[in-house]
Design a protein around this motif. Structure first.
Motif: not given
Length: 337
Positions: A241-246, A270-274, A290-292
């Motif tokens: 989700f971070s990659v898609r929006t930030a 790429d990791g998972s989307e949470v 961004v979710d670290i």
């Protein structure tokens, strides 16, 4: 993946571009975490003190499980607000009655510390400070209704941010910083609940803040969320989700980590989307966030074998991981203009 804390809200696993094995990092990588490489800095960036962050994590753990509606939760909330005030922040306390998955009323508290609150140029740093009321991933099913200590899942992100707050008081960056400790993130529906399904039962504190921010019309350039950032051998893949929006901010953070020599902690893959607090920061406030977050593609849950178990204790915390995350965040915010 097995049932995870995000299973009741859509969770999509993205294709992995590299494979990482569970196991210890090499001595060279550990040395790199302790002595990051020189970066081309345009400003003086403080040195992150992992010993200090570790003590802030220990202080939270000493309260016991920080589950809403408990004495430990109230006492820890007072401690966190007091620490932010001690470190020079303008402190806001958001008290709210939030409705849990089973209609329990949670006496929740979002805690916000603002630095240079007059500045329009702002960056948001956040973590959740509550701990889960159920050890519903524990190997011992008899413990599934036992509250967890939540040292990595909750306290680690808060500990890193408290150390950053201490540094902000000593050396102000060029921008305004808001540190938010979100409440009621981890009170989501457990697998054993037999009542009616409700959507969005996780991240209740950030949902409330997204609708009712601590400052009218609050905005920031972007946010950084820290979740499970203290575990041994942690790897922080780029969350979907971070990659898609930030995307631009993800690139900025991971580039900074690699400049500092923390590439083994921050794979550019790429990791998972949470579903985590960053989703509501973006969806409700339109702030890229961004979710670290630790992600291990070789483990069943993706979050480590101690996640949502009674084993999430101080024993899982590694100061090398704290340094990698904390120094990277400092590098990013002190180079913001």
């Amino acid at each position: 993946m097995n049932k995870t804390k995000y299973s009741l809200i859509p969770l999509f696993t993205l294709a992995m571009t590299i494979t990482v094995a569970c196991g210890n990092k090499t001595n060279a990588e550990t040395k790199s975490a302790n002595t990051p490489a020189s970066s081309e800095q345009t400003v003086s960036v403080p040195a992150f003190n992992a010993d200090s962050a570790y003590q802030y994590i220990q202080a939270q753990a000493d309260f016991g499980p920080r589950v809403p509606n408990t004495d430990a939760h109230k006492a820890c909330g007072d401690y966190l607000a007091g620490q932010l005030e001690k470190f020079g922040a303008k402190v806001y306390n958001q008290y709210a009655d939030l409705i849990a998955y089973d209609n329990t009323i949670l006496k929740a508290r979002n805690i916000i510390g603002a630095y240079n609150p007059e500045s329009k140029r702002r960056v948001l740093l956040c973590a959740h400070w509550d701990s889960r009321p159920f050890a519903d991933q524990d190997a011992d099913k008899k413990k599934h209704r036992t509250p967890i200590l939540g040292v990595n899942d909750g306290a680690s992100g808060v500990g890193v941010l408290l150390e950053i707050a201490r540094q902000l008081q000593q050396q102000a960056p060029a921008i305004g910083i808001d540190i938010i400790f979100f409440d009621a993130e981890d009170y989501g529906t457990p697998y054993f609940y037999k009542g009616d399904y409700k959507p969005d039962t996780w991240c209740l504190g950030s949902q409330y803040w997204g609708r009712v921010p601590h400052v009218d019309n609050y905005n920031a350039r972007y946010g950084i969320l820290l979740d499970m950032v203290g575990g041994k051998n942690a790897t922080f893949y780029q969350e979907g989700f971070s990659v898609r929006t930030a995307e631009r901010q993800v690139e900025k953070i991971w580039d900074a980590a690699h400049r500092l020599g923390f590439g083994s902690f921050f794979p550019k893959a790429d990791g998972s989307e949470v579903t985590d607090d960053h989703v509501y920061v973006y969806n409700l406030r339109k702030i890229p966030c961004v979710d670290i977050i630790n992600y291990d593609p070789t483990c069943d849950t993706g979050f480590g074998d101690f996640w949502h178990t009674t084993g999430d204790t101080m024993d899982v915390i590694d100061k090398n991981t704290l340094t990698a995350v904390g120094q990277t965040v400092l590098e990013v915010i002190y180079n913001e203009k």
